[in-house]
Design an enzyme around this catalytic site. Structure first.
Site, PDB file in Angstrom:
ATOM      1  N   THR A 102       1.151  -0.827  -0.346  1.00  0.00           N
ATOM      2  CA  THR A 102       0.389  -0.173   0.110  1.00  0.00           C
ATOM      3  C   THR A 102       0.913   1.238   0.007  1.00  0.00           C
ATOM      4  O   THR A 102       1.716   1.514   0.818  1.00  0.00           O
ATOM      5  CB  THR A 102      -1.244   0.380   0.985  1.00  0.00           C
ATOM      6  OG1 THR A 102      -1.627  -1.167   1.359  1.00  0.00           O
ATOM      7  CG2 THR A 102      -1.560   0.911   1.380  1.00  0.00           C
ATOM      8  N   LYS A 177      -7.035   1.341  -3.092  1.00  0.00           N
ATOM      9  CA  LYS A 177      -6.558   0.827  -1.777  1.00  0.00           C
ATOM     10  C   LYS A 177      -7.187   1.624  -0.260  1.00  0.00           C
ATOM     11  O   LYS A 177      -7.507   1.776   0.519  1.00  0.00           O
ATOM     12  CB  LYS A 177      -5.445   0.207  -1.589  1.00  0.00           C
ATOM     13  CG  LYS A 177      -4.909   0.025  -0.193  1.00  0.00           C
ATOM     14  CD  LYS A 177      -5.762  -1.534  -0.103  1.00  0.00           C
ATOM     15  CE  LYS A 177      -5.096  -1.517   2.265  1.00  0.00           C
ATOM     16  NZ  LYS A 177      -3.829  -2.274   1.966  1.00  0.00           N
ATOM     17  N   LYS A 245       0.582   4.849   8.448  1.00  0.00           N
ATOM     18  CA  LYS A 245       1.208   5.398   6.969  1.00  0.00           C
ATOM     19  C   LYS A 245       0.103   5.505   6.102  1.00  0.00           C
ATOM     20  O   LYS A 245      -0.139   6.381   5.339  1.00  0.00           O
ATOM     21  CB  LYS A 245       1.981   4.245   7.148  1.00  0.00           C
ATOM     22  CG  LYS A 245       2.583   3.996   5.358  1.00  0.00           C
ATOM     23  CD  LYS A 245       1.883   3.245   4.430  1.00  0.00           C
ATOM     24  CE  LYS A 245       2.051   2.156   4.668  1.00  0.00           C
ATOM     25  NZ  LYS A 245       1.446   0.770   3.871  1.00  0.00           N
TER      26      LYS A 245
END
Length: 296
Positions: A102, A177, A245
């Site tokens: 990701t 995502k 993150k």
């Protein structure tokens, strides 16, 4: 170049919680798999079952015609692909590059453009499903890139997941995502609050779950992570630090688009508070600990 299972050599970079299972499925499917990880010990089980260790990313890239990466942060992706000793500088023309980390949509576009100039095919293909999805080969795989490259890599994706969708051009997988992570962020708050509320009301949270996990409140987090919370299992299926993150990437891209995302901002604040308590390497279900600490 048309690849068959016999002519495909897969280089897999990043043997972590997710990557280890994913590389294992490719081995079981009969692919030749080369592996690299910062710590060789993490790859020992794979090596013992047929994977071939490579001492450097450059060495792996030069021997493979399909390269899959599953690393930690965008800065790691940039180093692995665009660094002097990275994949782009050492892979062969005609190779397929699949980043399943990701990461940043902008970085995915940059890698795609650079690869294209060298005759390589880059796909951004982040996944959802956590450690369970990786172990059971039923990940959701969200792909950005060219249709021909996507179709060429479908046999490999089918070894790893069940819900595999080409979302659009380079970067589209990462944008998708981010939608996934935004939905999870607020949902995790709701799951934690629901379990804390059940406890405070004197109910059995486990029994409450039986009623609500198949109704309108149903979600992956409720069915898979709430049970872990209730038995104090905070081992990582997905790390708190990596979720922070992801939320940071999502907030930055939302800001670029002028989109207001208050639920996401709140979730990131709560997870940063959790990380400050030393829980950055716990699973995302450890957010429940904040609710236990604040019970009055």
């Amino acid at each position: 170049m048309t690849l068959t299972k016999d002519t495909t050599i897969i280089g897999f970079v990043g043997i972590g919680v997710m990557g280890k299972s994913m590389a294992g499925h490719l081995l079981k499917a009969g692919y030749q798999v080369l592996v690299y990880n910062r710590t060789k010990a993490s790859a020992e089980d794979l090596i013992n079952t047929g994977a071939v260790w490579q001492d450097t990313i450059a060495e792996l890239a030069g021997k493979s015609n399909v390269i899959i990466t599953m690393v930690g942060y965008p800065k790691d992706v940039e180093e692995v692909y665009l660094g002097t000793d990275g994949i782009i500088n050492h892979a062969k023309s005609g190779s397929y590059l699949i980043d399943m980390t990701t990461s940043s949509p902008d970085l995915s576009k940059k890698i795609y453009e650079k690869a294209l100039t060298l005759g390589m095919y880059a796909l951004d293909a982040p996944v959802s499903g956590g450690d369970v999805g990786a172990k059971e080969a039923r990940l959701a795989i969200m792909v950005g890139g060219d249709k021909d490259a996507f179709e060429a890599m479908l046999p490999i994706f089918n070894c790893l997941g069940k819900n595999i969708v080409l979302q659009g051009k380079a970067g589209a997988g990462q944008y998708t995502k981010m939608c996934n992570q935004i939905a999870i962020a607020s949902n995790m708050i709701g799951v934690c609050e629901a379990m804390a509320y059940a406890q405070k009301a004197g109910l059995s949270p486990e029994t409450v779950l039986k009623s609500i996990e198949t109704g309108a409140a149903a979600s992956f987090s409720l069915s898979n992570l709430a049970p872990r919370m209730l038995v104090n299992n905070f081992e990582p299926g997905f790390y708190v630090k990596h979720f922070i993150k992801d939320m940071t990437i999502a907030l930055e891209s939302a800001e670029q688009m002028g989109l207001y995302t208050p639920g996401l901002a709140l979730a990131k604040t709560l997870y940063e508070k959790l990380a400050d308590r030393g829980e950055e390497n716990s699973g995302t279900q450890a957010l429940f600990k904040l609710y236990l600490e604040t019970e009055s």
